[in-house]
Design a protein around this motif. Structure first.
Motif, PDB file in Angstrom:
ATOM      1  N   ARG A 144       1.674  11.712 -11.503  1.00 62.39           N
ATOM      2  CA  ARG A 144       2.266  12.196 -10.375  1.00 62.39           C
ATOM      3  C   ARG A 144       3.003  10.878  -9.803  1.00 62.39           C
ATOM      4  N   PHE A 145       2.199   9.840  -9.264  1.00 61.56           N
ATOM      5  CA  PHE A 145       2.789   8.853  -8.907  1.00 61.56           C
ATOM      6  C   PHE A 145       2.626   7.587  -9.627  1.00 61.56           C
ATOM      7  N   LYS A 146       3.155   6.600  -9.263  1.00 56.10           N
ATOM      8  CA  LYS A 146       2.912   4.766  -9.893  1.00 56.10           C
ATOM      9  C   LYS A 146       2.443   4.675  -9.106  1.00 56.10           C
ATOM     10  N   ILE A 147       0.550   3.391  -9.149  1.00 54.45           N
ATOM     11  CA  ILE A 147      -0.184   3.211  -8.196  1.00 54.45           C
ATOM     12  C   ILE A 147       0.038   1.938  -8.338  1.00 54.45           C
ATOM     13  N   ALA A 148       0.094   1.189  -7.687  1.00 58.48           N
ATOM     14  CA  ALA A 148       0.247  -0.514  -7.189  1.00 58.48           C
ATOM     15  C   ALA A 148      -0.896  -0.476  -8.095  1.00 58.48           C
ATOM     16  N   ASP A 204      -2.745  -3.189  -6.526  1.00 58.78           N
ATOM     17  CA  ASP A 204      -3.197  -4.087  -5.649  1.00 58.78           C
ATOM     18  C   ASP A 204      -2.803  -3.425  -3.758  1.00 58.78           C
ATOM     19  N   TYR A 205      -3.939  -3.467  -3.545  1.00 62.80           N
ATOM     20  CA  TYR A 205      -3.403  -3.768  -1.843  1.00 62.80           C
ATOM     21  C   TYR A 205      -1.903  -4.584  -0.969  1.00 62.80           C
ATOM     22  N   ASP A 206      -1.733  -3.781  -0.045  1.00 63.47           N
ATOM     23  CA  ASP A 206      -0.409  -4.719   0.066  1.00 63.47           C
ATOM     24  C   ASP A 206      -0.738  -4.588   1.832  1.00 63.47           C
ATOM     25  N   GLY A 207      -1.757  -5.234   2.349  1.00 68.57           N
ATOM     26  CA  GLY A 207      -1.856  -5.536   3.757  1.00 68.57           C
ATOM     27  C   GLY A 207      -2.292  -3.408   3.966  1.00 68.57           C
ATOM     28  N   GLU A 208      -1.739  -2.362   5.332  1.00 62.47           N
ATOM     29  CA  GLU A 208      -1.717  -1.501   5.718  1.00 62.47           C
ATOM     30  C   GLU A 208      -1.205  -0.596   4.856  1.00 62.47           C
ATOM     31  N   LYS A 209      -0.370  -0.961   3.815  1.00 62.11           N
ATOM     32  CA  LYS A 209       1.248  -0.722   3.699  1.00 62.11           C
ATOM     33  C   LYS A 209       0.782   0.656   2.768  1.00 62.11           C
ATOM     34  N   PHE A 210       2.069   1.670   2.969  1.00 63.83           N
ATOM     35  CA  PHE A 210       1.297   2.838   2.217  1.00 63.83           C
ATOM     36  C   PHE A 210       2.329   2.982   0.596  1.00 63.83           C
ATOM     37  N   PHE A 211       3.284   2.254   1.147  1.00 61.53           N
ATOM     38  CA  PHE A 211       3.909   2.361  -0.716  1.00 61.53           C
ATOM     39  C   PHE A 211       4.719   0.478  -0.555  1.00 61.53           C
ATOM     40  N   THR A 212       4.678  -0.351  -1.875  1.00 62.56           N
ATOM     41  CA  THR A 212       5.025  -1.230  -2.255  1.00 62.56           C
ATOM     42  C   THR A 212       5.637  -1.256  -2.912  1.00 62.56           C
ATOM     43  N   VAL A 248       6.362  -3.748  -6.837  1.00 63.61           N
ATOM     44  CA  VAL A 248       5.828  -4.361  -8.119  1.00 63.61           C
ATOM     45  C   VAL A 248       6.753  -4.307  -9.070  1.00 63.61           C
ATOM     46  N   ASN A 249       7.161  -5.993  -8.971  1.00 64.42           N
ATOM     47  CA  ASN A 249       8.506  -6.020 -10.017  1.00 64.42           C
ATOM     48  C   ASN A 249       9.650  -5.597 -10.118  1.00 64.42           C
ATOM     49  N   GLY A 250       9.918  -5.280  -8.793  1.00 64.86           N
ATOM     50  CA  GLY A 250      11.707  -4.188  -8.852  1.00 64.86           C
ATOM     51  C   GLY A 250      11.204  -2.592  -8.806  1.00 64.86           C
ATOM     52  N   VAL A 251       9.716  -2.419  -8.734  1.00 63.27           N
ATOM     53  CA  VAL A 251       9.794  -0.876  -8.760  1.00 63.27           C
ATOM     54  C   VAL A 251       8.843  -0.749  -7.401  1.00 63.27           C
ATOM     55  N   LYS A 252       9.384   0.484  -6.763  1.00 62.58           N
ATOM     56  CA  LYS A 252       8.583   1.126  -5.639  1.00 62.58           C
ATOM     57  C   LYS A 252       7.688   2.304  -6.273  1.00 62.58           C
ATOM     58  N   MET A 253       6.212   1.618  -5.524  1.00 64.72           N
ATOM     59  CA  MET A 253       4.714   2.347  -6.123  1.00 64.72           C
ATOM     60  C   MET A 253       4.314   2.514  -4.872  1.00 64.72           C
ATOM     61  N   ALA A 254       3.085   3.872  -4.643  1.00 64.20           N
ATOM     62  CA  ALA A 254       2.542   4.078  -4.475  1.00 64.20           C
ATOM     63  C   ALA A 254       1.303   3.267  -3.669  1.00 64.20           C
ATOM     64  N   THR A 255       0.878   2.155  -2.625  1.00 69.16           N
ATOM     65  CA  THR A 255      -0.487   1.461  -2.205  1.00 69.16           C
ATOM     66  C   THR A 255      -1.480   2.378  -2.742  1.00 69.16           C
ATOM     67  N   GLY A 265     -17.217   3.683 -10.587  1.00 74.09           N
ATOM     68  CA  GLY A 265     -17.470   2.231  -9.468  1.00 74.09           C
ATOM     69  C   GLY A 265     -16.647   0.738  -8.885  1.00 74.09           C
ATOM     70  N   ALA A 266     -15.675   0.392 -10.951  1.00 68.65           N
ATOM     71  CA  ALA A 266     -14.928  -0.493 -10.254  1.00 68.65           C
ATOM     72  C   ALA A 266     -13.878   0.106  -9.768  1.00 68.65           C
ATOM     73  N   TYR A 267     -13.033  -0.938  -9.515  1.00 69.61           N
ATOM     74  CA  TYR A 267     -11.455   0.208  -8.221  1.00 69.61           C
ATOM     75  C   TYR A 267     -10.525   0.292  -9.995  1.00 69.61           C
ATOM     76  N   PRO A 268     -10.084   1.138 -10.028  1.00 69.70           N
ATOM     77  CA  PRO A 268      -9.470   2.082 -10.727  1.00 69.70           C
ATOM     78  C   PRO A 268      -8.092   1.967 -11.218  1.00 69.70           C
ATOM     79  N   PHE A 269      -7.674   0.979  -9.970  1.00 70.56           N
ATOM     80  CA  PHE A 269      -6.181   0.675 -10.405  1.00 70.56           C
ATOM     81  C   PHE A 269      -5.255  -1.291 -10.588  1.00 70.56           C
TER      82      PHE A 269
END
Length: 337
Positions: A184-188, A190-198, A200-207, A326-330
Motif C-alpha cells: 500500500r505504501f512507498k517506503i523509503a 533509509d531512515y531520515d532522522g526521526e521523521k515519519f515521511f521523507t 526520495v528523488n522528488g517522491v514523498k515516501m513513508a520512512t 534479519g537484514a533490513y527489508p527496505f
C-alpha cells in the motif's frame, strides 16, 4: 460495577499519569536522540518500580490500612495485595513485549538513538488502548458473568500456544501487516532522522520509522488482548485493574533498555510466562467451583518466574533455527545496523 476508586483517587491517579508523561516528554526532548545506557535504564527502572509501590502504599493508607477499623484494614490489605499481584503479572507479561520489540528493532535496524522515541509513542498508544479495553472488559464482566469463562479459555489456549512457540524465531518477512504496508505504501530505503515521511528523488515516501511505529501498535493490541484478561483473574475492580496496568506500562521503556542486552540469558522465560497464563486461565475457569486466593496467585507467579530465570542461567540455550529476514527489508545502509 464495584470499585474502590473514589473521585479523589481517580483524579489523583490521572494527575500523576499526566505529570509523569510530561516529565518524560520534556526529559526526552532535552536529551534529544541518544543511546540509552544500561546504567540510565537501571536507574529509571528502579524509579518506576519505586513509584508504583509508593502509590500502592498511599492507596493502602487511604483505604484505612493504618486505622482502627478492622474491616477497613482488611479491605486495604486485600486491595494492596491485588495491586501487587496484578502489577507483577502485567510486568512479567511485558517482558514478552520487550523481546518482540527487540526483534522488530533488530529486523528493521532501528538506530539505538531512535529507539527511545519509538517506545515512547508505543507506550502512549498502549495506555489509551488498555484504558478503553479495561473499561469495556469490566462492563462486560458486570453484565455477563460467563465472560470470565471466555477469558479463562482464551488464556488457557494462549498459554499452550506460547509454550509451543517458545524458542522459535518469528518470520517477519511473512508478517501479514508488513506485507500489507509494502503493497500500500512507498517506503523509503533509509531512515531520515526521526521523521515519519521523507522525499526520495522528488517522491514523498513513508520512512522505515513509520513502519516500525505501526508494527509496535499492532504488538500493543495483541499483547493487550492477552494481558487484560489475565488481570481480571485477580480482581474485577476497574481501579486496581487500570492502575496496575498503567504502572507496569510506564516503566516498560526503561525495562526494555535494561533487558535488551540480556534477552538471550533468559531464554526459558517464555515457558514460564506460558505456565503463568495457563494457571490464570484455569483459575478463571474454576472461579465458581474454587476461588484461588490472590496470595497463592502471587506466590505461584513469583515462584515460576524465579525458577525459569534461574534455569535460564544454568541451562545453555538451544541453537536457534534460521529465521526469515534479519537484514533490513527496505535496503537500509549498513551504518544503521
Amino acid at each position: 460495577m464495584q470499585t474502590i476508586g473514589s473521585p479523589l483517587m481517580w483524579s489523583l491517579f490521572a494527575a500523576f499519569v499526566v505529570v509523569a508523561l510530561l516529565v518524560d516528554f520534556f526529559a526526552m526532548r532535552k536529551q534529544g536522540a541518544h543511546r540509552v545506557s544500561t546504567k540510565e535504564a537501571a536507574i529509571w527502572s528502579l524509579v518506576w518500580v519505586g513509584v508504583s509501590f509508593v502509590f500502592m502504599g498511599w492507596m493502602w493508607w487511604y483505604l484505612g490500612g493504618t486505622g482502627t477499623d478492622a474491616a477497613a484494614r482488611a479491605l486495604a490489605g486485600d486491595k494492596a495485595l491485588e495491586f501487587v499481584t496484578g502489577y507483577l503479572i502485567e510486568k512479567a507479561l511485558a517482558v514478552d513485549n520487550i523481546f518482540v520489540f527487540l526483534m522488530l528493532f533488530t529486523y528493521f535496524a532501528v538506530p539505538p538513538e531512535y529507539q527511545k522515541r519509538v517506545l515512547m509513542i508505543g507506550i502512549l498508544g498502549a495506555l489509551v488502548l488498555r484504558a478503553g479495553m479495561i473499561l469495556v472488559g469490566a462492563w462486560l464482566i458486570t453484565q455477563f458473568h460467563w465472560v470470565l469463562y471466555v477469558f479463562g479459555a482464551f488464556l488457557l489456549f494462549t498459554g499452550i500456544k506460547m509454550w509451543w512457540a517458545a524458542g522459535q524465531e518469528p518470520d517477519l518477512d511473512n508478517n501479514p501487516a508488513l506485507k500489507w504496508m509494502r503493497r500500500r505504501f512507498k517506503i523509503a530505503p533509509d531512515y531520515d532522522g526521526e521523521k515519519f515521511f521523507t522525499v526520495v528523488n522528488g517522491v514523498k515516501m513513508a520512512t522505515p520509522m513509520l513502519v516500525v511505529i505501526a508494527l509496535i501498535g499492532i504488538v500493543d493490541v495483541v499483547f493487550a488482548v492477552d494481558s487484560i484478561p489475565a488481570i481480571f483473574a485477580i480482581t474485577t475492580d476497574p481501579f486496581i485493574v487500570l492502575t496496575s496496568n498503567v504502572f507496569a506500562i510506564l516503566g516498560l521503556r526503561a525495562m526494555y533498555f535494561l533487558l535488551a542486552s540480556m534477552h538471550e540469558r533468559f531464554h526459558l522465560l517464555s515457558y514460564g510466562l506460558a505456565i503463568i497464563l495457563v494457571f490464570i486461565g484455569a483459575k478463571m475457569l474454576l472461579i465458581d467451583l474454587y476461588k484461588i486466593p490472590v496470595g497463592y496467585s502471587l506466590g505461584f507467579t513469583v515462584l515460576v518466574l524465579a525458577v525459569t530465570m534461574v534455569l535460564s542461567l544454568v541451562l545453555p540455550p538451544k541453537e536457534p533455527a534460521a529465521a526469515g529476514g534479519g537484514a533490513y527489508p527496505f535496503g537500509a545502509k549498513d551504518k544503521h545496523k
